[in-house]
Design a protein around this motif. Structure first.
Motif, PDB file in Angstrom:
ATOM      1  N   ALA A 122      48.566  41.612  38.787  1.00 14.33           N
ATOM      2  CA  ALA A 122      49.936  41.327  38.390  1.00 14.33           C
ATOM      3  C   ALA A 122      50.061  41.442  36.877  1.00 14.33           C
ATOM      4  CB  ALA A 122      50.308  39.920  38.830  1.00 14.33           C
TER       5      ALA A 122
ATOM      6  N   VAL B  75      53.486  32.718  40.592  1.00 19.39           N
ATOM      7  CA  VAL B  75      53.150  34.154  40.590  1.00 19.39           C
ATOM      8  C   VAL B  75      51.793  34.369  41.271  1.00 19.39           C
ATOM      9  CG1 VAL B  75      52.586  36.121  39.121  1.00 19.39           C
ATOM     10  CG2 VAL B  75      54.552  34.677  38.576  1.00 19.39           C
TER      11      VAL B  75
ATOM     12  N   SER C  78      54.882  42.569  41.361  1.00 19.47           N
ATOM     13  CA  SER C  78      54.234  42.148  42.596  1.00 19.47           C
ATOM     14  C   SER C  78      54.956  42.788  43.769  1.00 19.47           C
ATOM     15  CB  SER C  78      54.289  40.616  42.709  1.00 19.47           C
ATOM     16  OG  SER C  78      53.629  40.177  43.867  1.00 19.47           O
TER      17      SER C  78
ATOM     18  N   GLU D  22      51.134  36.534  44.709  1.00 22.20           N
ATOM     19  CA  GLU D  22      50.158  37.628  44.783  1.00 22.20           C
ATOM     20  C   GLU D  22      49.223  37.431  45.970  1.00 22.20           C
ATOM     21  OE1 GLU D  22      49.264  40.591  43.008  1.00 22.20           O
ATOM     22  OE2 GLU D  22      51.414  40.318  42.791  1.00 22.20           O
TER      23      GLU D  22
END
Lengths: 140, 347
Positions: free
Chosen positions: B18, B68, B41, B72
């Motif tokens: 990412a 985040v 992503s 992922e």
């Protein structure tokens, strides 16, 4: 076999009923002809049914979006005029019938409209960080 | 609304593939400051927005980065584009009963509910049809089915089930050869699930590549621009999503369409929205549909269904579904909305 006494005024032996002479017999009373009344009632029923069919009104819960019908300007949230299509009442006629003055007549064979929509005016183009978009990309 | 001028970049790349750009607010006198976190992503963008007290801005940045990372992790399990994903393992498994982990089980359950909510049009069992539309050779059902074949498939789309297992796991029971493509349904689920990770933040937004899960604190309004696909960086409509006085609100917004994700096969343009009734890319007069609902998952399923159904059938479907709003762009250039959208349309 047990014999039952005849009721008063009744013959004890029905087989021995005295012959009826033509002088004492009443001629059958003529009944009124029912056909004119039936015709009249039928015509009245048809007239009532026709009136009902003529006045069938589509209820407001199944409104129609027709771009050219009665557009009205509303003030939107921003004050920008928005053309809002109102639910419209329609009259569906039987063949040969005439619509009342000012009525909007729809084709019964046309698909039933199901949703009212509003036209969205173009917004002011200003930067807004959060955007909802289609995902993905064009693949050559 | 977050203004770009309120933010300064303090970029910090994340691991796991990412790319992230953490932006911290310029200190102001306002005790509540906006913060955004951008990453790449799921083959697109992932953004986290939240309002935080100034003293909690560092905590908010850590919370966003954690979101985040979790996204992922979920995306790696749910993608069909990696042979290592759990979804690919399920699709490749020849058995008709396959155990799956809790994340995939949760998304499959969500996908099953989406089929019902969309009256069968948002179907997650159309991987083979999607590959056929991409021009990739597949065995099994091909595109352009006969009506009988299409009817058989529609009935088959519901002919799979899940038996709950321990700790959120499940066993998927399916007809032989049935394979799954989660697509936007997966993104909608991820957006909703990620927002739950930010439960400590009363005003927050997860943008999972255009599918938005939104929480509004009382008095807060989030402005969302509906992208106009006909020109870059232009807006079709602006939605003002707020909370009623004294009560928090939850919103879901998603956009689906046929004008972005498309490709050419044999000289013909095709797109990614498969009509389960035909097994082929939908023939529709809707270029793009945006739905406002109570969750991103529901908005995604209904937006996709509205595009597949076409403008007349799609708007009727959305009305039956009781959505909070919808903005539809037709191929004729009309921008249409259901009446309940009107209070949500900002300037």
């Amino acid at each position: 076999m047990e014999e039952i006494d005849p009721r008063p005024g009744e013959l004890s032996t029905p087989n021995r009923r005295p012959p009826v002479t033509p002088q004492t017999a009443h001629p059958p009373r003529a009944k009124p002809d029912a056909r004119p009344m039936r015709v009249a009632l039928g015509a009245g029923g048809l007239a009532a049914l026709s009136a009902l069919l003529t006045a069938i009104v589509v209820p407001a819960r199944s409104p129609v979006a027709a771009p050219s019908d009665y557009p009205q300007a509303d003030a939107g949230v921003s004050g920008t005029p928005i053309m809002v299509q109102r639910p419209i009442q329609y009259i569906q006629l039987q063949p040969g019938q005439t619509a009342p003055p000012g009525a909007t007549v729809i084709d019964p064979a046309a698909p039933q409209p199901t949703a009212v929509v509003i036209s969205v005016p173009a917004p002011a183009q200003k930067p807004i960080v959060i955007r909802t978009t289609q995902s993905g990309r064009v693949i050559p | 609304m977050i203004g770009a001028r309120d933010l300064v970049s303090a970029g910090a790349p994340l691991g796991g593939g990412a790319r992230a750009d953490v932006r911290r607010p310029i200190p102001t006198a306002d005790p509540i400051v906006p913060l955004s976190h951008t990453a790449t992503s799921m083959g697109g963008r992932l953004m986290v927005y939240l309002d935080a007290e100034a003293v909690r801005s560092a905590e908010a940045s850590r919370a966003s980065a954690a979101v985040v990372a979790r996204v992922e992790s979920w995306a790696a399990r749910l993608t069909r584009h990696s042979d290592a994903s759990e979804l690919s393992a399920l699709n490749a498994d020849p058995r008709d009963e396959v155990p799956v982990g809790p994340t995939l089980a949760a998304v499959l359950r969500a996908g099953r509910s989406a089929i019902g909510q969309s009256e069968g049009l948002a179907d997650i069992t159309l991987l083979d049809e999607r590959l056929a539309a991409e021009g990739l050779a597949v065995e099994g059902p091909a595109a352009d089915r006969s009506l009988v074949e299409a009817a058989l498939h529609v009935s088959r789309a519901f002919d799979w089930s899940m038996v709950p297992g321990p700790r959120g796991t499940a066993v998927v029971r399916r007809p032989a050869g049935l394979r799954f493509d989660l697509g936007g349904i997966g993104k909608g689920w991820i957006a909703d699930r990620a927002l739950r990770l930010l439960a400590d933040w009363p005003s927050a937004v997860i943008d999972a590549d255009g599918d938005l899960a939104i929480r509004c604190a009382p008095g807060k309004t989030w402005e969302v621009a509906v992208d106009d696909p006909r020109a870059p960086e232009t807006t079709l409509a602006v939605l003002s999503l707020a909370a009623a006085a004294g009560l928090p609100a939850r919103w879901g917004v998603a956009t689906s369409g046929i004008s972005i994700h498309r490709w050419a096969v044999g000289g013909q343009m095709r797109h990614h929205l498969i009509d389960p009734r035909t097994g082929s890319p939908a023939v529709t007069d809707v270029t793009q549909a945006t739905v406002i609902a109570g969750s991103a998952l529901r908005a995604e399923a209904l937006a996709k269904a509205a595009v597949i159904a076409g403008s007349a059938g799609g708007l009727a479907l959305l009305e039956r579904a009781g959505v909070r709003g919808a903005v539809v762009l037709t191929e004729r250039g009309e921008t249409l909305a259901l009446p309940q959208t009107l209070p949500l349309l900002g300037s």
